[in-house]
Design a protein around this motif. Sequence first.
Motif, PDB file in Angstrom:
ATOM      1  N   ARG A   1       0.826  -1.137  -0.150  1.00  0.00           N
ATOM      2  CA  ARG A   1       0.018   0.034  -0.037  1.00  0.00           C
ATOM      3  C   ARG A   1       0.718   1.194   0.015  1.00  0.00           C
ATOM      4  O   ARG A   1       2.041   1.284   0.298  1.00  0.00           O
ATOM      5  CB  ARG A   1      -0.968  -0.061   1.287  1.00  0.00           C
ATOM      6  N   SER A   2       0.384   2.474  -0.424  1.00  0.00           N
ATOM      7  CA  SER A   2       1.091   3.622  -0.439  1.00  0.00           C
ATOM      8  C   SER A   2       1.830   3.901   1.031  1.00  0.00           C
ATOM      9  O   SER A   2       3.220   4.098   0.791  1.00  0.00           O
ATOM     10  CB  SER A   2       0.036   4.739  -0.491  1.00  0.00           C
ATOM     11  N   GLU A   3       1.117   3.746   1.913  1.00  0.00           N
ATOM     12  CA  GLU A   3       2.011   3.742   3.170  1.00  0.00           C
ATOM     13  C   GLU A   3       3.059   3.074   3.528  1.00  0.00           C
ATOM     14  O   GLU A   3       4.284   3.516   3.961  1.00  0.00           O
ATOM     15  CB  GLU A   3       1.033   3.721   4.360  1.00  0.00           C
ATOM     16  N   GLU A   4       2.739   1.777   3.262  1.00  0.00           N
ATOM     17  CA  GLU A   4       3.917   0.773   3.268  1.00  0.00           C
ATOM     18  C   GLU A   4       5.097   1.187   2.522  1.00  0.00           C
ATOM     19  O   GLU A   4       6.165   1.274   2.949  1.00  0.00           O
ATOM     20  CB  GLU A   4       3.488  -0.561   3.062  1.00  0.00           C
ATOM     21  N   ILE A   5       4.821   1.625   1.198  1.00  0.00           N
ATOM     22  CA  ILE A   5       5.862   1.854   0.383  1.00  0.00           C
ATOM     23  C   ILE A   5       6.524   3.117   0.927  1.00  0.00           C
ATOM     24  O   ILE A   5       7.677   3.034   0.560  1.00  0.00           O
ATOM     25  CB  ILE A   5       5.162   2.186  -1.069  1.00  0.00           C
ATOM     26  N   TYR A   6       5.950   4.349   1.305  1.00  0.00           N
ATOM     27  CA  TYR A   6       6.611   5.386   1.793  1.00  0.00           C
ATOM     28  C   TYR A   6       7.301   5.343   2.927  1.00  0.00           C
ATOM     29  O   TYR A   6       8.544   5.772   3.224  1.00  0.00           O
ATOM     30  CB  TYR A   6       5.661   6.418   1.655  1.00  0.00           C
ATOM     31  N   GLU A   7       6.560   4.823   3.854  1.00  0.00           N
ATOM     32  CA  GLU A   7       7.002   4.605   5.290  1.00  0.00           C
ATOM     33  C   GLU A   7       8.144   3.467   5.621  1.00  0.00           C
ATOM     34  O   GLU A   7       9.198   3.420   6.492  1.00  0.00           O
ATOM     35  CB  GLU A   7       5.974   4.503   6.347  1.00  0.00           C
ATOM     36  N   ARG A   8       8.093   2.342   4.821  1.00  0.00           N
ATOM     37  CA  ARG A   8       8.662   1.058   4.844  1.00  0.00           C
ATOM     38  C   ARG A   8       9.224   0.559   3.821  1.00  0.00           C
ATOM     39  O   ARG A   8       9.043  -0.420   3.518  1.00  0.00           O
ATOM     40  CB  ARG A   8       7.793  -0.191   5.839  1.00  0.00           C
ATOM     41  N   PRO A   9      10.010   1.592   3.026  1.00  0.00           N
ATOM     42  CA  PRO A   9      10.668   1.070   1.839  1.00  0.00           C
ATOM     43  C   PRO A   9      11.625  -0.219   2.106  1.00  0.00           C
ATOM     44  O   PRO A   9      12.160  -0.307   3.064  1.00  0.00           O
ATOM     45  CB  PRO A   9      11.447   2.223   1.552  1.00  0.00           C
ATOM     46  N   ALA A  10      11.482  -1.069   1.185  1.00  0.00           N
ATOM     47  CA  ALA A  10      12.380  -2.233   1.289  1.00  0.00           C
ATOM     48  C   ALA A  10      13.890  -2.271   0.868  1.00  0.00           C
ATOM     49  O   ALA A  10      14.638  -3.129   1.509  1.00  0.00           O
ATOM     50  CB  ALA A  10      11.499  -3.403   0.202  1.00  0.00           C
ATOM     51  N   ASN A  11      14.020  -1.117   0.021  1.00  0.00           N
ATOM     52  CA  ASN A  11      15.628  -0.831  -0.196  1.00  0.00           C
ATOM     53  C   ASN A  11      15.754   0.509  -0.329  1.00  0.00           C
ATOM     54  O   ASN A  11      14.896   1.293  -0.751  1.00  0.00           O
ATOM     55  CB  ASN A  11      16.017  -1.905  -1.126  1.00  0.00           C
ATOM     56  N   ARG A  12      17.076   0.621  -0.702  1.00  0.00           N
ATOM     57  CA  ARG A  12      17.499   1.794  -0.979  1.00  0.00           C
ATOM     58  C   ARG A  12      16.974   2.801  -2.154  1.00  0.00           C
ATOM     59  O   ARG A  12      16.460   3.689  -2.059  1.00  0.00           O
ATOM     60  CB  ARG A  12      19.147   2.021  -1.098  1.00  0.00           C
ATOM     61  N   PHE A  13      16.642   1.913  -3.330  1.00  0.00           N
ATOM     62  CA  PHE A  13      16.050   2.487  -4.450  1.00  0.00           C
ATOM     63  C   PHE A  13      14.827   2.909  -4.431  1.00  0.00           C
ATOM     64  O   PHE A  13      14.564   4.049  -4.589  1.00  0.00           O
ATOM     65  CB  PHE A  13      16.201   1.409  -5.593  1.00  0.00           C
ATOM     66  N   VAL A  14      13.831   2.290  -3.624  1.00  0.00           N
ATOM     67  CA  VAL A  14      12.587   2.616  -3.272  1.00  0.00           C
ATOM     68  C   VAL A  14      12.425   3.786  -2.427  1.00  0.00           C
ATOM     69  O   VAL A  14      11.645   4.725  -2.593  1.00  0.00           O
ATOM     70  CB  VAL A  14      11.824   1.267  -2.644  1.00  0.00           C
ATOM     71  N   ALA A  15      13.580   3.854  -1.367  1.00  0.00           N
ATOM     72  CA  ALA A  15      13.387   5.012  -0.447  1.00  0.00           C
ATOM     73  C   ALA A  15      13.692   6.161  -1.279  1.00  0.00           C
ATOM     74  O   ALA A  15      12.975   7.059  -1.128  1.00  0.00           O
ATOM     75  CB  ALA A  15      14.129   4.630   0.766  1.00  0.00           C
TER      76      ALA A  15
ATOM     77  N   ALA B   1      16.159   1.050   8.851  1.00  0.00           N
ATOM     78  CA  ALA B   1      17.803   0.684   8.472  1.00  0.00           C
ATOM     79  C   ALA B   1      17.469  -0.296   7.555  1.00  0.00           C
ATOM     80  O   ALA B   1      16.987  -1.334   7.357  1.00  0.00           O
ATOM     81  CB  ALA B   1      18.294  -0.127   9.707  1.00  0.00           C
ATOM     82  N   LEU B   2      18.325  -0.149   6.111  1.00  0.00           N
ATOM     83  CA  LEU B   2      18.231  -0.911   5.004  1.00  0.00           C
ATOM     84  C   LEU B   2      19.542  -1.341   4.976  1.00  0.00           C
ATOM     85  O   LEU B   2      20.550  -0.915   4.914  1.00  0.00           O
ATOM     86  CB  LEU B   2      17.742   0.118   3.833  1.00  0.00           C
ATOM     87  N   ALA B   3      19.722  -2.771   4.478  1.00  0.00           N
ATOM     88  CA  ALA B   3      20.959  -3.413   4.287  1.00  0.00           C
ATOM     89  C   ALA B   3      21.260  -2.983   2.865  1.00  0.00           C
ATOM     90  O   ALA B   3      20.485  -2.754   2.100  1.00  0.00           O
ATOM     91  CB  ALA B   3      20.931  -5.010   4.247  1.00  0.00           C
ATOM     92  N   GLU B   4      22.503  -3.008   2.814  1.00  0.00           N
ATOM     93  CA  GLU B   4      23.202  -2.522   1.607  1.00  0.00           C
ATOM     94  C   GLU B   4      22.538  -3.451   0.297  1.00  0.00           C
ATOM     95  O   GLU B   4      22.577  -4.636   0.562  1.00  0.00           O
ATOM     96  CB  GLU B   4      24.676  -2.500   1.527  1.00  0.00           C
TER      97      GLU B   4
END
Lengths: 291, 355
Positions: free
Chosen positions: B219-233, B352-355
């Motif tokens: 969902r929009s909030e998940e993507i924005y608040e909890r990005p899965a990786n650096r690119f998405v963030a 915190a996103l792993a590289e």
Amino acid sequence: MSTPVGTPRLEAASERANRRRGLLLALPSYVYLIVLFAIPLVFVGVYSFASRSRTGKPELADWNLDAVAKLLDSTVLQIAWRSTWLALLNTVLCLLVAYPFAYYIATRRERVRNMLLLLVMIPFWTNFLVRTYAWRVLLDSDGLVTRLGEGLGLWGSMLFSAPAVFLGLLYGFLPFMVLPLYAAIERVDWSLVEAARDLYASGWKAFRRVTLPLTRPGIIAGSILVFIPSLGAYVTPDILGGAKTTLLGNYIVGQFLAARNWPVGSAVSMAILIVMLIATTVYFRSGGRTF
Amino acid sequence: MTAIAVGIHSVTKRFDEVVAVDDVDLEISDGEFFSLLGPSGCGKTTTLRMVAGLEFPTEGRIDIFGEAMGLKPPNHRPVNTVFQSYALFPHMTVAENVGFGLAMRKVPATEITERVHDAIDLVRLTGMADRRPKQLSGGQQQRVALARALVNRPKVLLLDEPLGALDLKLRQAMQLELKDIQKEVGITFVYVTHDQEEALTMSDRIGVMNEGKLLQVGRSEEIYERPANRFVADFIGETNFLSGRVEESGVVRLAGGQLVRAVTHDPVGTEVTLTLRPEKIHLYLRAGDVAPGMNTLTGTVHRRLYYGDSLYYEIDFGFAHVDARVENAPRQQRFEPGHEVIAAFSAQSAEALAE
Ligand SMILES: Nc1ncnc2c1ncn2[C@@H]1O[C@H](COP(=O)(O)OP(=O)(O)O)[C@@H](O)[C@H]1O
Ligand SMILES: [Mg+2]
């Protein structure tokens, strides 16, 4: 006193200057067309009303309508019909053969496409008369085409028959159909065809409802380019058809040379010109509209 | 449980050397407004075209309502597309364009007339039925493309950047309208866009793509608040990156040595990047003003940018610079370059996103 920067008068003057420059560019074409085309055409028109001396020499005196009246002569009308049918049939044949081929060329990748276009144009490098005589050799009783047909048991020598004439005309005029069709098909926006497919059209339906209407200007241009010269064709019917039947082309040549009847030859020529002009205009109007 | 409208299973599409779509798995539910979001060239259009049947997967399988599509041509699939360039037929009127799909399916003429009329009303083009596409503005052409697809009542509507060619104001108005129309007709929308704001405001769920890969679905909030990786963030919205290492679960030691609480997913000792949105950072002059439980970092104001509705402060922490966004609200404290400030943020807002 200050000069106003932009006034209607200045604007008009600049437009006039632009038009003058444009005319300069077109001047050589105008000179060419007037000297070599318009003026001779006026002569032909004038001769239609001229009279003949007892030896058959055309005389620019005793203006009359005899030659014009000859147009309604049943022989002339019959010849005109025959030529029209021949030209129409040839145009349809050319269209049927050229469309798939032009489509094929236009949908190849660029390198292949340029190669194929070159192949279409190569025949122009040899004189038309020479190429027609080459066909005569091919179609003769021991010609390559004849022997192939006999080998397959499908046909014999076609020389001096209607199929030979159509084969020759098709061969001669095909490039004039292929090139405008290619130009039209090449410009088709294929996403429109995809949209049609997406909207439940089969491949054939998409072609009928989208590709074909979009390439109509090319079909019209090609048809005119083939029909007009086919109507006056006389080299091919003479050489491959054996001059068995008279067509408009042979008839006009005959009037000018053999019969020494310049007024009739001129009148027939003018009549063809006028009819073609009207027909072409109507044809263009019917489908030449742009979207 | 709702039905799966579109199932994309391990789909890869290669064009000679180019891998346009790389092993994508995705299930889109019936009635959902799903957006595929990613930069230009990431494979969004190719994915959509494979669902439409205009392109076939090199590997993998595409199902529509449970039925494997295989090599079915587009005319046999229960989907319709709104093309990026609209692809309206220039030689047909608006009504003929809209009625094209119905005519191809041999719907009776009277029904076509009626449904075309309704569809033209739905997209508010009443009175334009006899115009040609050339006589319409970009926004109007866009509506014709929409009506032409919707009139067929497809099970799934595919939209390829349908608002991309419109100017900002019109685009925003059309976004709301599209969303309303989707609710009204209740069909599944698969919406391709490279505009993250558009995706965030319109979608039920978003799939973020990059270089052919589907990176995150949510969902929009998940993507924005909890990005899965650096690119998405980085691609969605604006963010700051701070490098560090997981000290213990929920605690990160930053490159400058400070310990901050953050959302961690990785084992102790993992090198991570903290992503911290500018609007999640609050600035204070005195430590006493900071709410209890917040992370704090001390730095100096390096630069201030005035954006009208907000101000951006670039804060220098010595080991890193971050941007903090402050609403331009009345009585809001202003800070000047050179001021020493305390930047505070909650543990929840630092991922915190792993590289
Ligand atoms: N027909 C094609 N032939 C070769 N490469 C293609 C073709 N279609 C797309 N590509 C390539 O696939 C990649 C993804 O393209 P596309 O799906 O159009 O991206 P997007 O819609 O996300 O901008 C790009 O690198 C593009 O160049
Ligand atoms: Mg695209």
